[in-house]
Design a protein around this motif. Sequence first.
Motif, mmCIF file in Angstrom:
data_model
loop_
_atom_site.group_PDB
_atom_site.id
_atom_site.type_symbol
_atom_site.label_atom_id
_atom_site.label_comp_id
_atom_site.label_asym_id
_atom_site.label_seq_id
_atom_site.Cartn_x
_atom_site.Cartn_y
_atom_site.Cartn_z
ATOM 1 N N VAL A 345 40.138 27.522 32.869
ATOM 2 C CA VAL A 345 39.027 27.969 33.201
ATOM 3 C C VAL A 345 38.365 28.403 32.281
ATOM 4 O O VAL A 345 38.982 28.428 31.269
ATOM 5 N N ASP A 346 37.029 28.797 32.215
ATOM 6 C CA ASP A 346 36.537 29.307 31.183
ATOM 7 C C ASP A 346 36.709 31.022 31.222
ATOM 8 O O ASP A 346 37.256 31.604 32.153
ATOM 9 N N GLU A 347 35.917 31.609 30.209
ATOM 10 C CA GLU A 347 36.257 33.107 29.966
ATOM 11 C C GLU A 347 35.548 33.809 31.057
ATOM 12 O O GLU A 347 36.013 34.834 31.316
ATOM 13 N N ALA A 348 34.404 33.526 31.522
ATOM 14 C CA ALA A 348 33.396 34.247 32.554
ATOM 15 C C ALA A 348 34.501 34.230 33.993
ATOM 16 O O ALA A 348 34.721 35.347 34.412
ATOM 17 N N SER A 349 34.956 33.199 34.111
ATOM 18 C CA SER A 349 35.936 33.126 35.381
ATOM 19 C C SER A 349 37.195 34.048 35.137
ATOM 20 O O SER A 349 37.608 34.876 36.337
ATOM 21 N N ALA A 350 37.755 34.069 34.192
ATOM 22 C CA ALA A 350 38.904 34.952 33.807
ATOM 23 C C ALA A 350 38.522 36.267 33.823
ATOM 24 O O ALA A 350 39.474 37.069 34.082
ATOM 25 N N THR A 351 37.506 36.676 33.189
ATOM 26 C CA THR A 351 36.947 38.164 33.243
ATOM 27 C C THR A 351 36.771 38.736 34.678
ATOM 28 O O THR A 351 37.138 39.700 34.966
ATOM 29 N N ASP A 352 36.013 37.740 35.606
ATOM 30 C CA ASP A 352 35.663 38.010 36.901
ATOM 31 C C ASP A 352 36.754 38.178 37.632
ATOM 32 O O ASP A 352 36.669 38.790 38.765
ATOM 33 N N ASN A 353 37.847 37.572 37.433
ATOM 34 C CA ASN A 353 38.961 37.439 38.291
ATOM 35 C C ASN A 353 40.305 37.557 37.572
ATOM 36 O O ASN A 353 41.154 36.855 37.634
ATOM 37 N N ALA A 354 40.311 38.669 36.841
ATOM 38 C CA ALA A 354 41.317 38.913 35.887
ATOM 39 C C ALA A 354 42.562 39.209 36.784
ATOM 40 O O ALA A 354 43.600 38.747 36.383
ATOM 41 N N GLU A 355 42.568 39.972 37.870
ATOM 42 C CA GLU A 355 43.736 40.142 38.751
ATOM 43 C C GLU A 355 44.411 38.723 39.121
ATOM 44 O O GLU A 355 45.381 38.428 39.019
ATOM 45 N N THR A 356 43.515 38.049 39.879
ATOM 46 C CA THR A 356 43.873 36.797 40.437
ATOM 47 C C THR A 356 44.358 35.927 39.447
ATOM 48 O O THR A 356 45.503 35.212 39.529
ATOM 49 N N LEU A 357 43.918 35.673 38.231
ATOM 50 C CA LEU A 357 44.236 34.993 37.074
ATOM 51 C C LEU A 357 45.737 35.300 36.590
ATOM 52 O O LEU A 357 46.688 34.409 36.518
ATOM 53 N N ALA A 358 45.902 36.620 36.561
ATOM 54 C CA ALA A 358 47.264 37.028 35.826
ATOM 55 C C ALA A 358 48.141 36.877 37.109
ATOM 56 O O ALA A 358 49.335 36.644 37.025
ATOM 57 N N SER A 359 47.883 37.066 38.357
ATOM 58 C CA SER A 359 48.689 36.770 39.440
ATOM 59 C C SER A 359 49.346 35.129 39.410
ATOM 60 O O SER A 359 50.470 34.771 39.416
ATOM 61 N N LEU A 360 48.241 34.081 39.232
ATOM 62 C CA LEU A 360 48.601 32.952 39.274
ATOM 63 C C LEU A 360 49.557 32.573 37.817
ATOM 64 O O LEU A 360 50.026 31.663 38.024
ATOM 65 N N ALA A 361 49.019 33.216 36.935
ATOM 66 C CA ALA A 361 49.757 32.865 35.559
ATOM 67 C C ALA A 361 51.164 33.234 35.822
ATOM 68 O O ALA A 361 52.299 32.587 35.046
ATOM 69 N N ILE A 362 51.577 34.260 36.368
ATOM 70 C CA ILE A 362 53.063 34.568 36.628
ATOM 71 C C ILE A 362 53.729 34.040 37.546
ATOM 72 O O ILE A 362 54.975 33.318 37.443
ATOM 73 N N THR A 363 53.091 33.282 38.828
ATOM 74 C CA THR A 363 53.857 32.607 39.887
ATOM 75 C C THR A 363 53.494 31.218 39.876
ATOM 76 O O THR A 363 54.312 30.392 40.609
#
Length: 699
Positions: A345-363
């Motif tokens: 993903v790009d930086e904008a998506s990572a910033t706007d959806n930080a919690e979702t991305l962190a959850s996906l990175a873990i699971t």
Amino acid sequence: MRWPRQLMSLLFVLTLLAGPPMVLLSLVGAPLQGWPTAAQAREWVQDPLTEQTLTAALTIAVWLVWLLLASTVTIRVLIRLSATVSWLRRMPLPTPWQATAGGIAGAAVFGVSSHAITAPPPPPTEPTAAGTLDEAGSLTPLDGDVLADAGISVAGGWLPRDVAEQVSAAAALVWLRRRRSYRPRPPGPPSREDTDLAPLPPTVAAVQAALADSPPPPTEPGASSTSSSPLAQPIVGSAFPIAGVGLTGLGAQDAARGLLVTRLLAGRQHPAVSVVITRTVLAGLLGPTAETLARRLPGLALIDNLGQAARFFSGNHPGRGLGERDPAQRNTQEGAGLPRPTLIVDEASATDNAETLASLAITSAAVAVLGRWPAGQTWQVDPSGGAHHLDGSGSPGPRMCVLAQVTATDLLTVIAHPDPAPPEPGTSGPSRHPALAGRSPQAVVIAQDHPVRSGDDKRRLRLRVLGEPTLLLDGHPVEIRRTAALQVLVFLAAHPDGADTRQLTDAIWPGLPRRSLTGRLYTTLSDLRATIRSTAGVALIEHSDDRYRLDPTGVTVDLWHFHDAVRDATTAVATDAAIWKAVIDAYPGDFAARRTWPWLDPIREATRRHVIDAHAALACASPDARQALAWLQAGVRIDPYNADLHSQAVSALITLGDHDAADHLREDYTRRLAAAGILPTDMAFTTAALTGQPAIRTR
């Protein structure tokens, strides 16, 4: 000896530097005796061309010439000194073990015998044919360490060696699929125009040639064969963070393309999704062709936003053409030890959806963010692939695979499913060969002029390229010392009309700048000509108008005789089994068998298809079912991957009532394709060919 010449040159230079000043100072004196006075200046203006002024002008000119010479010599000396210092800095110092081993070896040499042993000079090395093996990959460490960043450099990028090997394997699989899907047709002229005979992209050829010329680096006994590159196995390799990483710097885009290609290559043997990427990121990485290419890439899922990514990983998103990924499939994938999909993903998506991305990175996924990632590590990548941690320490990370846009697109081509092509004319229906009913008018081709064969050929040189390439003189092999020289012979045999310098260099040394290869080609041709001239006393290669060609009056080539047989079969109006048998008899083996030169595949496959056409035509024309089966089985031995020949052979066995043999042939063929890397989901075409049903591609 060179040192007397070098000493004389040094004395000559010193004479030039010291002689003129000594002569000028002794005869004329110093060039300037002081600044001229106002009176002297007025006298010079009134009468400039006096003996004194002319002498002064000549003296000044001589001094200027001497200064130019002295400055040139000084600059050359400084350049040589700088190069020497740089070489000394790069020269590795011996380790204690190496110093000890050198001392023991020296003691053995001086203590055992006083006789000097002269080692034979090493054989001449061939120039690197394509993308180059990095310096780290060409050095053999003596302390047993495994080289960590050995790889292949090509125009527009750098690949770890194991990724380059995956590219080469995928390219070979492309040709196997083309062989499998070819449907025999009435034999045609030697120059075929089959759309699936197009060569693979230049970057793929460069990678293949580099691997062929560069042996794999040595590894420590017992060491794991897992790539050290973090991109080859993002979840297994300890270098790549399990959760993922942010990529910044000038090489971030190239590293993201390398990640995309590497993960799709690594996942091509598994039906599961390997990469999930947003459309905007893919368009930025691959350009205008991104959407079209994505539809043909197995293992790639496109999303519009991270909300779709969350639904995809939870099993509620279909993924583009790849089927739903339900929890059972995810558990099967993880239970098999396969790496998790990579989410880009790009930086904008990572910033706007930080919690979702962190959850996906873990699971669910290994995440790569094009930009800084506050929730995880961030690496700064330079254009050569070098990575540095941006955690305040600035410690160096691993070298990453980096690819330019064109390079990445070329490599993705070998993974993508081919575009569906319309069937060849005359290849639809069960009776594709008009041999039983005679030739149709469209199948008759006007004969082309070609040398007439004679039984009393007096040419002493014979070039054999069907099978193992060999040049024979009176039946005895002629030693060709350079591999590139042998390539030139085989290439010119496949191109009787000749080839220019560009065609030869692009074929033999793909991927390298053409301007640097002209000298290599001339050296290769000069050595080849000298070898043939000293052995056979003839000039085999003609050169005119920048085109090289084999002299047909000085050599006979088996491929040319094969083309003659194909022309005879093409131009014959009456159906005679002898014309098909002549084609088969003129084919002793594959074109340049066991050679892996990248340019061979289209010519090799075109030649093989002529023979397959002849076998299929003989089978169709045979009134006896068992004789037809024999011709089909002979065709299967020529190409054991062709689905159509196997289908016809299975049908013939069933017609003869031998159902067990038909089942055995089906099973053997399926196992052969699976061993070659054809996935079960890619077997739809094969199953349809063997059963006569239309193929439904699931991937």
